[in-house]
Design a protein around this motif. Structure first.
Motif, PDB file in Angstrom:
ATOM      1  N   GLY A 197      58.899  13.751   7.365  1.00  0.00           N
ATOM      2  CA  GLY A 197      58.409  13.727   5.997  1.00  0.00           C
ATOM      3  C   GLY A 197      56.979  14.217   5.905  1.00  0.00           C
ATOM      4  O   GLY A 197      56.453  14.444   4.815  1.00  0.00           O
ATOM      5  N   ALA A 198      56.330  14.330   7.057  1.00  0.00           N
ATOM      6  CA  ALA A 198      54.964  14.860   7.139  1.00  0.00           C
ATOM      7  C   ALA A 198      54.955  15.903   8.255  1.00  0.00           C
ATOM      8  O   ALA A 198      54.509  15.636   9.373  1.00  0.00           O
ATOM      9  CB  ALA A 198      53.965  13.746   7.427  1.00  0.00           C
ATOM     10  N   ASP A 199      55.483  17.078   7.950  1.00  0.00           N
ATOM     11  CA  ASP A 199      55.712  18.092   8.981  1.00  0.00           C
ATOM     12  C   ASP A 199      55.101  19.435   8.608  1.00  0.00           C
ATOM     13  O   ASP A 199      54.741  19.676   7.458  1.00  0.00           O
ATOM     14  CB  ASP A 199      57.223  18.281   9.197  1.00  0.00           C
ATOM     15  CG  ASP A 199      57.935  16.988   9.532  1.00  0.00           C
ATOM     16  OD1 ASP A 199      57.690  16.457  10.634  1.00  0.00           O
ATOM     17  OD2 ASP A 199      58.720  16.499   8.692  1.00  0.00           O
ATOM     18  N   LYS A 200      55.009  20.295   9.607  1.00  0.00           N
ATOM     19  CA  LYS A 200      54.580  21.682   9.426  1.00  0.00           C
ATOM     20  C   LYS A 200      55.597  22.598  10.085  1.00  0.00           C
ATOM     21  O   LYS A 200      56.229  22.223  11.083  1.00  0.00           O
ATOM     22  CB  LYS A 200      53.230  21.928  10.097  1.00  0.00           C
ATOM     23  CG  LYS A 200      52.009  21.641   9.264  1.00  0.00           C
ATOM     24  CD  LYS A 200      50.759  22.004  10.041  1.00  0.00           C
ATOM     25  CE  LYS A 200      49.515  21.523   9.288  1.00  0.00           C
ATOM     26  NZ  LYS A 200      48.309  21.702  10.114  1.00  0.00           N
ATOM     27  N   THR A 201      55.708  23.792   9.541  1.00  0.00           N
ATOM     28  CA  THR A 201      56.518  24.839  10.152  1.00  0.00           C
ATOM     29  C   THR A 201      55.633  26.071  10.311  1.00  0.00           C
ATOM     30  O   THR A 201      54.940  26.468   9.365  1.00  0.00           O
ATOM     31  CB  THR A 201      57.743  25.177   9.286  1.00  0.00           C
ATOM     32  OG1 THR A 201      58.635  24.055   9.280  1.00  0.00           O
ATOM     33  CG2 THR A 201      58.479  26.395   9.823  1.00  0.00           C
ATOM     34  N   ALA A 282      49.478  16.243  12.346  1.00  0.00           N
ATOM     35  CA  ALA A 282      48.593  15.295  13.022  1.00  0.00           C
ATOM     36  C   ALA A 282      47.980  14.297  12.054  1.00  0.00           C
ATOM     37  O   ALA A 282      47.716  13.147  12.415  1.00  0.00           O
ATOM     38  CB  ALA A 282      47.487  16.051  13.761  1.00  0.00           C
ATOM     39  N   ASP A 283      47.756  14.729  10.799  1.00  0.00           N
ATOM     40  CA  ASP A 283      47.139  13.823   9.836  1.00  0.00           C
ATOM     41  C   ASP A 283      48.145  12.898   9.145  1.00  0.00           C
ATOM     42  O   ASP A 283      47.779  12.063   8.328  1.00  0.00           O
ATOM     43  CB  ASP A 283      46.346  14.606   8.784  1.00  0.00           C
ATOM     44  CG  ASP A 283      47.214  15.589   7.993  1.00  0.00           C
ATOM     45  OD1 ASP A 283      48.454  15.533   8.106  1.00  0.00           O
ATOM     46  OD2 ASP A 283      46.645  16.421   7.267  1.00  0.00           O
ATOM     47  N   LYS A 284      49.439  13.110   9.465  1.00  0.00           N
ATOM     48  CA  LYS A 284      50.527  12.261   8.936  1.00  0.00           C
ATOM     49  C   LYS A 284      50.593  12.262   7.403  1.00  0.00           C
ATOM     50  O   LYS A 284      51.143  11.348   6.800  1.00  0.00           O
ATOM     51  CB  LYS A 284      50.404  10.821   9.453  1.00  0.00           C
ATOM     52  CG  LYS A 284      50.565  10.702  10.963  1.00  0.00           C
ATOM     53  CD  LYS A 284      50.465   9.253  11.423  1.00  0.00           C
ATOM     54  CE  LYS A 284      50.831   9.095  12.887  1.00  0.00           C
ATOM     55  NZ  LYS A 284      50.022   9.893  13.782  1.00  0.00           N
ATOM     56  N   GLN A 285      50.018  13.267   6.778  1.00  0.00           N
ATOM     57  CA  GLN A 285      50.053  13.361   5.321  1.00  0.00           C
ATOM     58  C   GLN A 285      51.421  13.865   4.866  1.00  0.00           C
ATOM     59  O   GLN A 285      51.813  14.991   5.159  1.00  0.00           O
ATOM     60  CB  GLN A 285      48.955  14.314   4.825  1.00  0.00           C
ATOM     61  CG  GLN A 285      48.876  14.416   3.321  1.00  0.00           C
ATOM     62  CD  GLN A 285      47.716  15.286   2.866  1.00  0.00           C
ATOM     63  OE1 GLN A 285      46.707  15.381   3.556  1.00  0.00           O
ATOM     64  NE2 GLN A 285      47.860  15.934   1.724  1.00  0.00           N
ATOM     65  N   GLU A 286      52.136  13.032   4.127  1.00  0.00           N
ATOM     66  CA  GLU A 286      53.480  13.387   3.693  1.00  0.00           C
ATOM     67  C   GLU A 286      53.449  14.501   2.648  1.00  0.00           C
ATOM     68  O   GLU A 286      52.539  14.580   1.823  1.00  0.00           O
ATOM     69  CB  GLU A 286      54.200  12.156   3.133  1.00  0.00           C
ATOM     70  CG  GLU A 286      54.484  11.092   4.189  1.00  0.00           C
ATOM     71  CD  GLU A 286      55.435  10.026   3.689  1.00  0.00           C
ATOM     72  OE1 GLU A 286      55.996  10.186   2.576  1.00  0.00           O
ATOM     73  OE2 GLU A 286      55.633   9.042   4.412  1.00  0.00           O
TER      74      GLU A 286
END
Length: 326
Positions: A197-201, A282-286
């Protein structure tokens, strides 16, 4: 690899900010850690199986993308980013014991570190010449070697504290106290990290052709699906002047319908698109996902289209045996 110690490589030598980033990875402290002389060497250790993963810098809050990393992962055997780590950056000026600031003529460090300390250097040692170093730690350790061609180095405080032959002449020499460097852990392709839910691609997209609107077509693949971009940088392919690829970080995971659809769109217009991974931020920002681009919305839309096609197909079959009217 159950029962087997993992091997990590990182931009060395020991004591770099990159090793500090690696030590944030669970189990890395107990794992085998092998320093590499440069980013390419670290990634090649992963590609040839000498290491399970490599930690390398990719972005700095002051200087932007680390070009050596952006270029190295864009070509060659495919790799995957499986984790990112953020490390606050602070610098010290070190020299052999007895060195005085006014006697410093040449200073070595990594290019990104120098960029973050230029104002301090201009104010305090304005006549010092910059000598490029492969890393901040390598520059500092070079001072311990006989015949070192420079007088001082800019490095992490950890390096100075671990070597008695280095004396700290000044602390907090960085121009931006809140500077942060982003590091990525890179492995060979395998199972994608699970959605959080807090991801990057991250993807690399070659410009399909140099013409008006070509970049807009790439960006529209994200915008039309509600996918926000957190980073986009252009890099030359090296083939010829004016030929570029784009390194892009998008908010979301390839397992999400909106991101997967954007990736498919990118591949249609630029078949050379390279997928570099989906991984936790890394910042866990959803990520805030608009309702119209949610998985449920994509599923409902597909069901609607399927129902139209099924109805049309049924109507065609029902009428296939009817005799044409006179």
């Amino acid at each position: 690899m159950p029962g087997t110690s993992r091997t990590y490589t990182f931009l060395g030598p020991e004591g770099t900010f990159t090793e500090a980033a690696l030590l944030q990875v669970p189990g890395a402290l107990q794992a085998v850690r092998v320093p590499a002389s440069n980013v390419n060497a670290a990634l090649e250790k992963v590609r040839d199986g000498a290491a399970d993963a490599a930690m390398v810098p990719i972005e700095n809050s002051v200087e932007g993308g680390v070009t050596a990393t952006l270029d190295a992962i864009a070509t060659g055997q495919e790799l995957r980013i499986i984790r990112e780590v953020l490390v606050p950056i602070s610098f010290v000026l070190v020299a052999p014991p007895g060195t005085r600031t006014e006697g410093i003529r040449r200073v070595s460090t990594h290019g990104h570190a120098w960029a973050q300390c230029r104002l301090w250097m201009d104010k305090n040692i304005p006549d010092a010449e910059y000598v490029p170093g492969s890393s901040t730690a390598a520059a500092a350790l070079g001072l311990l070697e006989e015949g070192c061609p420079y007088d001082a180095a800019i490095c992490a405080p950890l390096v100075a504290s671990e070597h008695a032959g280095l004396s700290v002449l000044a602390e907090d020499v960085g121009d931006n106290p809140g500077a942060v460097t982003r590091f990525i852990l890179v492995s060979r392709p395998g199972v994608l990290p699970a959605r959080t839910g807090a991801d990057k691609t991250t993807v690399v997209v070659p410009l399909p052709e140099d013409r008006p609107g070509a970049l807009m077509e790439i960006l529209d693949q994200f915008a039309s699906r509600g996918v926000n971009l957190s980073r986009i940088e252009s890099r030359p392919t090296g083939q010829y002047l004016g030929h570029y690829f784009f390194s892009i970080d998008a908010e979301g995971h390839a397992g999400e319908a909106r991101v997967a659809d954007a990736l498919a769109g990118l591949h249609r217009i630029s078949p050379g698109t390279r997928f570099l991974g989906s991984y936790p931020r890394a910042d866990k920002q959803e990520t805030e996902v608009p309702a119209y681009t949610s998985d449920a919305a994509f599923s409902a839309a597909q069901s609607w289209v399927d129902s139209i096609l099924a109805a049309e197909c049924f109507a065609g079959e029902s009428g296939s045996g009817a005799s044409p009217t006179a």
